[in-house]
Enzyme design. Structure first.
Site, PDB file in Angstrom:
ATOM      1  N   ASN A 102      54.747 -28.449   2.215  1.00 33.30           N
ATOM      2  CA  ASN A 102      55.574 -29.236   1.307  1.00 33.30           C
ATOM      3  C   ASN A 102      56.990 -28.689   1.364  1.00 33.30           C
ATOM      4  OD1 ASN A 102      56.949 -29.347  -1.553  1.00 33.30           O
ATOM      5  ND2 ASN A 102      55.616 -31.128  -1.399  1.00 33.30           N
ATOM      6  N   TYR A 103      57.950 -29.562   1.596  1.00 30.98           N
ATOM      7  CA  TYR A 103      59.363 -29.175   1.565  1.00 30.98           C
ATOM      8  C   TYR A 103      60.103 -30.160   0.677  1.00 30.98           C
ATOM      9  CZ  TYR A 103      58.141 -25.845   5.080  1.00 30.98           C
ATOM     10  OH  TYR A 103      57.538 -24.778   5.721  1.00 30.98           O
ATOM     11  N   ARG A 104      60.932 -29.634  -0.232  1.00 32.02           N
ATOM     12  CA  ARG A 104      61.486 -30.458  -1.297  1.00 32.02           C
ATOM     13  C   ARG A 104      62.905 -30.023  -1.670  1.00 32.02           C
ATOM     14  NH1 ARG A 104      57.550 -27.020  -2.581  1.00 32.02           N
ATOM     15  NH2 ARG A 104      57.957 -25.430  -4.149  1.00 32.02           N
ATOM     16  N   SER A 131      55.259 -33.959   1.936  1.00 32.09           N
ATOM     17  CA  SER A 131      54.086 -33.141   1.650  1.00 32.09           C
ATOM     18  C   SER A 131      52.920 -33.582   2.512  1.00 32.09           C
ATOM     19  CB  SER A 131      53.711 -33.267   0.173  1.00 32.09           C
ATOM     20  OG  SER A 131      52.643 -32.410  -0.159  1.00 32.09           O
ATOM     21  N   HIS A 151      48.403 -27.116   4.917  1.00 26.77           N
ATOM     22  CA  HIS A 151      49.203 -27.802   3.899  1.00 26.77           C
ATOM     23  C   HIS A 151      50.662 -27.409   4.063  1.00 26.77           C
ATOM     24  CE1 HIS A 151      51.386 -27.096   0.039  1.00 26.77           C
ATOM     25  NE2 HIS A 151      51.126 -28.380  -0.119  1.00 26.77           N
TER      26      HIS A 151
END
Length: 352
Positions: free
Chosen positions: A211-213, A195, A209
């Site tokens: 975010n990879y999850r 993130s 911004h």
């Protein structure tokens, strides 16, 4: 999502957010909510609660506690080769766990190196920590650079447990993330993600911004999520065409329906509802993705995160030296305040 959101480096979870509020300016209408109202996406191929069996797995006695605690981590001088538990690696039962962590660690290195080059003076300070229940993280934070006031790129690997009702609160309607667990049983899970939030000094250079999850539960449910979005204080049409065009090209390569769906999802998600205005100028956002082979989802996430600099770098480079006034700076700070409002009230990670 519990993945690090760059809020508090001292807690070794995230880097600081900016919470400065200043006077508004006349261009606020640029951030009004799009008139088109989109329906809530029901998620991908996860079963609904009506399909769940009345029995299911019990959380093991050695499962991580529900409340990990802010002080549950231990700082370490050297970063372990992997934060994934032994046995969860490429030869273990959960090969995607180590594959996703490897992707995140490589992206963290390449992105921070590119941002340091773009800044010209600032450098990222790295802190690493582990937890006795497994997992840990690495935060990289740049503060007071020549171009960036603050930039953070943070990796987290988490082994935790969540009550089913709390898990559902941060889930798209119609998606059962507690599938496979007994009713009322806490849900042990694995989560890994990268993130970032980046705040340039110049008001004409936008905040970014991403975010990879990746998540797995002990009940057998897995899914990918993520996205990259842009938050300009002042909108430059060419900048927005470049940013959105970069991600449209990636989406179209992997699935012709991705860009429309994920852009609309971002438009729905990044809304400060009590002000009826958007947080920024969108991007892509997706969650609960498990309707394809996991390797396909991994490939999409990998190309997205590895394209952050391609999409964002030119925007900062083009505006880092633009002249600006004190009023311009005040407007930028006010927009950062709006950014914080969204994160504190509506952000999925906060709810989670």
């Amino acid at each position: 999502h519990i993945i690090s959101r760059t809020r508090d480096r001292n807690m070794k979870i995230t880097s600081a957010l900016f919470a400065l509020l200043a006077t508004a300016a006349s261009s606020a209408d640029a951030f009004s909510v799009p008139s088109k109202q989109f329906g809530i996406r029901g998620g991908s191929a996860l079963a609904s609660t009506t399909d769940a069996e009345t029995d299911g797995k019990k959380a093991p006695t050695d499962a991580p506690p529900v409340n990990i605690g802010w002080d549950s981590h231990k700082a370490v001088e050297s970063v372990p080769d992997s934060l994934v538990k032994e046995g969860d690696g490429p030869e273990g039962n959960f090969p995607m766990r180590s594959k996703f962590e490897k992707m995140c660690r490589e992206a963290q290195k390449s992105i921070t190196a590119a941002i340091e080059d773009l800044d010209g003076e600032g450098t990222f300070q790295e802190d690493a920590w582990v937890r006795p229940t497994g997992g840990g993280g690495m935060s990289r934070v740049l503060t007071g650079g020549k171009v960036f006031e603050k930039a953070g790129v943070n990796l987290s690997v988490v082994y935790g447990s969540m009550p089913q009702e709390a898990l559902q609160a941060a889930t798209e309607r119609g998606v059962d993330r507690a599938k496979g667990m007994a009713p009322g049983e806490r849900v042990p899970f694995f989560a890994c993600g990268l993130s970032s939030v980046m705040h340039p000094k110049n008001p004409f250079a936008p905040t970014m911004h991403f975010n990879y999850r990746y998540f797995e539960t002990d009940g057998g449910v897995w899914w990918f999520g993520g996205g990259t979005d842009i938050t300009p204080a002042y909108i430059n049409e060419d900048d927005m065409k470049h940013f959105h065009g970069t991600y449209k090209e990636i989406c179209d390569k992997h699935d012709p329906g991705y860009y429309t769906e994920f852009k609309e999802w971002a438009d729905r998600y990044f809304v400060i509802q009590h002000r009826n205005e958007t947080r920024g100028f969108g991007g892509i956002f997706f969650d609960d993705q498990n309707n394809k082979d996991p390797e396909e989802h991994l490939a999409f996430s990998k190309e997205c995160v590895n394209s952050v600099i391609k999409a964002y770098g030119p925007l900062v480079k083009n505006h880092k030296n633009d002249p600006y006034t004190e009023k311009n700076k005040e407007w930028q700070l006010m927009r950062r305040g709006r950014y914080v409002e969204f994160n504190l009230v509506y952000d999925r990670g906060t709810v989670f």
